[in-house]
Design a protein around this motif. Structure first.
Motif, short mmCIF file in Angstrom:
data_model
loop_
_atom_site.label_atom_id
_atom_site.label_comp_id
_atom_site.label_asym_id
_atom_site.label_seq_id
_atom_site.Cartn_x
_atom_site.Cartn_y
_atom_site.Cartn_z
N ILE A 314 0.84 -1.21 0.00
CA ILE A 314 0.00 0.00 0.00
C ILE A 314 0.87 1.25 0.00
O ILE A 314 0.65 2.19 -0.77
N ILE A 315 1.87 1.28 0.88
CA ILE A 315 2.74 2.46 0.98
C ILE A 315 3.56 2.64 -0.29
O ILE A 315 3.69 3.76 -0.82
N SER A 316 4.13 1.54 -0.80
CA SER A 316 5.02 1.65 -1.97
C SER A 316 4.27 2.09 -3.23
O SER A 316 4.87 2.70 -4.12
N LYS A 317 2.98 1.78 -3.32
CA LYS A 317 2.19 2.22 -4.49
C LYS A 317 1.92 3.72 -4.45
O LYS A 317 1.53 4.31 -5.45
N ASN A 318 2.10 4.34 -3.28
CA ASN A 318 1.93 5.79 -3.14
C ASN A 318 3.23 6.41 -2.64
O ASN A 318 3.24 7.24 -1.74
N CYS A 319 4.34 5.97 -3.22
CA CYS A 319 5.67 6.35 -2.75
C CYS A 319 6.06 7.72 -3.30
O CYS A 319 6.78 7.84 -4.30
N VAL A 320 5.54 8.76 -2.65
CA VAL A 320 5.84 10.12 -3.10
C VAL A 320 6.24 10.98 -1.90
O VAL A 320 5.74 10.79 -0.79
N GLY A 321 7.12 11.93 -2.14
CA GLY A 321 7.48 12.91 -1.11
C GLY A 321 8.30 12.34 0.03
O GLY A 321 8.66 11.16 0.05
N GLN A 322 8.56 13.21 0.97
CA GLN A 322 9.33 12.81 2.16
C GLN A 322 8.37 12.18 3.17
O GLN A 322 7.55 12.86 3.78
N PHE A 323 8.51 10.86 3.34
CA PHE A 323 7.60 10.17 4.25
C PHE A 323 8.40 9.33 5.24
O PHE A 323 9.57 9.03 5.04
N ASN A 324 7.72 8.95 6.31
CA ASN A 324 8.32 8.05 7.28
C ASN A 324 7.27 7.05 7.73
O ASN A 324 6.09 7.19 7.40
N VAL A 325 7.70 6.05 8.48
CA VAL A 325 6.79 4.99 8.91
C VAL A 325 7.08 4.65 10.36
O VAL A 325 8.23 4.67 10.80
N ALA A 326 6.01 4.38 11.12
CA ALA A 326 6.14 4.01 12.53
C ALA A 326 5.13 2.91 12.84
O ALA A 326 4.16 2.73 12.10
N SER A 327 5.39 2.17 13.92
CA SER A 327 4.50 1.07 14.28
C SER A 327 4.18 1.11 15.77
O SER A 327 5.06 1.29 16.60
N LEU A 328 2.91 0.93 16.08
CA LEU A 328 2.47 0.77 17.46
C LEU A 328 2.03 -0.66 17.72
O LEU A 328 1.47 -0.96 18.77
N VAL A 329 2.29 -1.53 16.75
CA VAL A 329 1.94 -2.94 16.87
C VAL A 329 3.10 -3.72 17.47
O VAL A 329 2.92 -4.55 18.36
N GLU A 330 4.31 -3.46 16.97
CA GLU A 330 5.51 -4.13 17.46
C GLU A 330 6.11 -3.33 18.62
O GLU A 330 5.77 -2.18 18.84
N GLY A 331 7.02 -3.94 19.33
CA GLY A 331 7.77 -3.22 20.34
C GLY A 331 8.69 -2.19 19.71
O GLY A 331 9.07 -1.21 20.33
N ASP A 332 9.07 -2.43 18.45
CA ASP A 332 9.96 -1.53 17.71
C ASP A 332 9.13 -0.47 17.01
O ASP A 332 8.57 -0.71 15.94
N THR A 333 9.03 0.72 17.61
CA THR A 333 8.19 1.77 17.02
C THR A 333 8.76 2.29 15.70
O THR A 333 8.01 2.82 14.88
N GLN A 334 10.07 2.14 15.51
CA GLN A 334 10.68 2.59 14.25
C GLN A 334 10.52 1.55 13.15
O GLN A 334 10.91 1.79 12.02
#
Length: 638
Positions: A314-334
């Motif tokens: 989903i993210i890669s199909k809209n891969c535009v601009g300066q973006f970042n990703v975070a997770s609240l599902v895993e212990g690793d928020t980055q």
């Protein structure tokens, strides 16, 4: 008769082989575990290949940090990942399949060797145990550096056994290389010195020549690590000593012993302990049942590999601009797992320190989390608004956030103490500060110490400031303020001692008196209540009292410094405003005021030690002079 018996062993062995593969490979895309360690390690190995630059160190060993230091294992695991990654075209599923194949070959070799050395029944018993081992099945569904200790321990034991039988030094060298290579993958391999001593026996263990060969082989096996140590003044070895010298250096996990010692234990038990077969079966059965007590829950409910792939697509199909990703599902928020998959799809997010600079943030979160009010730094520092919400499954959503504003700002704060503490007690210092601020059309906050209000000329100058200037209170306790507030003041201490100058040096009843006196004097002087308050340190009770009774909106405290000025502050967000917790001003929470930081530190220097030599790399105006820097230093920090 022998051929019939041998045939039966082959049939049983083939059935076990089918079971071994079936239990590990059926629905592998659903059962695959791909989390932080897998994503980070694979991403770093892939970048090593793409950058054509060999690393000398591998993953960090422990999350425990001492004096800003941590230690690492060697880079050998990354080399293995690089080779396997190239073969598998960097596909995590194919990489896992290759590791399962390596695992299978290792166990087959061990069982065949045990069958030849002892008996076919011993070989089949061992293979039956590993085939149906719930712990080994679980760990076969993801690749991890401790797993490499299984094939390496088989090779290590085989070469040691050969050396014991044939007395050829190159077998001992090969065994030692395996040992060094294994230690580069996981420090649990240090326990291999025990089987080394047992297998070599008294004859060989005291020979200096043998130990020279062992040391040589060990260094060859872990060569990149030792090259790094020589280049960097033995950084890792010195850090290990620091970490283990501190109490509570981390818990003991089952894999610290299982992967280094499983093969060793099987071999030593079969070779050196004479026991009836019935007891051997009982022991194996007991070990098998005992595994259920140490099974790790490595997978995350509602977050399978297929879900991770769906999000990355989903993210890669809209891969535009300066973006970042975070997770609240895993212990690793980055979320290094998602970072790797996005890299795999050629859609790279910004780095892990660039969340405030992103224009779009994708957040993976359980459906019950309120993302816009989330307190984790990766989300809060972005400061955006949800513009899209996508259901990944019935437990997890993908949120797209966009920036509310791209404006950047600097807060100028000038504390003003009594002229009794000025080197130049004329009004020139404050006139010079105001003139440059006014000339540039800037806004600033001036925090006024209570003693200043007794200085008519200084008060008159401050009242002449234009409307761009905000006035607040500077929460430092002086002898005059304490006496006027009817609070005991310890005159034997220097005025700047934390026990007398900070509100936290007084009990709560006295703090209340001091704050009430300061606010009253400020209102009587300037005709209104302040909205800002600041000091080097403000305790949580005082912050809450100021907020709840006097509606203070902004609170200034010092940024992190471990041991400067006879006190320490440690644990805030680095250089970022936040809403504090009512219980701890250093932690984010749900208060109504905002904390900003005074003397923010140089991130490259000031967070890796203690004392003024470190903390004076900061945005405080006079600090740069003590470090023999010029004003261009501020351009670098900005």
């Amino acid at each position: 008769m022998y051929l019939l018996v041998n045939k039966k062993y082959w049939i049983v062995g083939l059935l076990l082989l089918v079971c071994f593969l079936g239990l590990r490979l059926v629905n592998i895309d659903q059962n695959l575990v791909f989390l932080s360690d897998q994503g980070r390690h694979l991403l770093e190995a892939k970048q090593m290949v793409e950058n054509h630059k060999l690393q000398l160190l591998g993953p960090v060993v422990t999350s425990k940090s001492v004096e800003g230091r941590n230690f690492f294992i060697g880079a050998n695991y990354y080399y293995v990942l690089a080779i396997v990654g190239l073969i598998a075209a960097w596909d995590p599923v194919k990489i896992t399949l290759i590791f399962v194949l390596i695992d299978l070959i290792s166990w087959l070799f061990l069982c065949k060797w045990m069958a030849k050395k002892f008996s076919h029944k011993i070989g089949l018993i061992i293979f039956t145990f590993v085939t149906f081992s719930p712990y080994l099945i679980l760990h076969s569904r993801f690749f991890w550096n401790p797993h490499l200790l299984i094939p390496l321990s088989v090779m290590y034991l085989y070469f040691l056994d050969k050396f014991k039988i044939k007395h050829k030094m190159w077998y001992l060298l090969l065994a030692s290389i395996c040992w060094g290579f294994a230690t580069a993958c996981h420090y649990g391999a240090v326990f291999w010195v025990v089987p080394l001593v047992i297998i070599l026996g008294k004859k060989n263990i005291f020979k200096i020549k043998n130990w020279l060969i062992i040391v040589l082989g060990f260094v060859i096996g872990d060569l990149p690590f030792f090259v790094f140590e020589l280049r960097h003044n033995f950084y890792n070895i010195r850090t290990m000593l620091l970490v283990f010298a501190k109490p509570g250096s981390g818990g003991i996990m089952p894999h610290y012993f299982i992967f280094p010692m499983l093969v060793m234990g099987i071999y030593l038990f079969v070779k050196y302990i004479k026991i009836k077969k019935i007891y051997l079966f009982l022991l194996i059965g007991g070990l098998w049942l005992g595994q259920f007590y140490i099974l790790d829950k490595v997978e995350i409910d509602g977050w399978k590999y297929t879900d991770q792939l769906k999000v990355a697509n989903i993210i890669s199909k809209n891969c535009v601009g300066q973006f970042n990703v975070a997770s609240l599902v895993e212990g690793d928020t980055q979320t290094y797992s998602q970072r790797y998959l996005l890299n795999y799809f050629k859609c790279n997010p910004l780095g892990i320190t660039d969340y405030p600079n992103a224009k779009i943030l994708y957040v993976i979160a359980p459906r019950y989390r309120n993302v816009e009010n989330e307190l984790v730094w990766e989300v809060n520092s972005f400061g955006g608004k949800i513009v899209k919400k996508i259901e990944v499954n019935n437990k997890v959503f993908l949120y797209k956030l966009e920036k509310l504003t791209s404006e950047k700002y600097v807060t100028i704060v000038n504390p003003v103490r009594s002229r009794e503490l000025w080197k130049d007690d004329s009004l020139k210092p404050i006139e010079d500060q105001y003139t440059i601020i006014n000339k540039l059309g800037l806004k600033a906050t001036w925090l006024i110490q209570n003693d200043v209000l007794l200085d008519a000329k200084l008060v008159s100058k401050i009242k002449s400031f234009d409307n761009n200037q905000e006035l607040g209170i500077f929460l430092e306790v002086s002898k005059k303020l304490a006496l006027e507030s009817r609070v005991y003041f310890e005159e034997q201490q220097p005025w700047y001692d934390p026990r007398v100058v900070f509100l936290s040096g007084y009990d709560i009843a006295d703090r209340k008196k001091i704050i009430d006196k300061m606010i009253l004097d400020f209102k009587n002087t300037f005709g209104y209540l302040p909205k800002s308050a600041g000091a080097w340190w403000i305790d949580s009770w005082s912050q809450q009292y100021l907020e709840n009774k006097y509606n203070i909106k902004i609170v200034l405290i010092c940024s992190d410094q471990k041991t400067t000025d006879k006190y320490g502050i440690w644990g805030q967000w680095w250089g970022y405003p936040y809403i504090p917790s009512p219980d701890n001003i250093l932690s984010p929470g749900n208060s109504k005021s905002v904390v900003i930081q005074w003397a923010q530190r140089d991130l490259e220097k000031a967070y890796f030690g203690s004392g003024f030599k470190v903390s004076n790399y900061s945005l405080q105006a006079n600090d740069y002079l003590s470090q023999k820097l010029d004003i261009k230093y501020f351009e670098k920090l900005a």
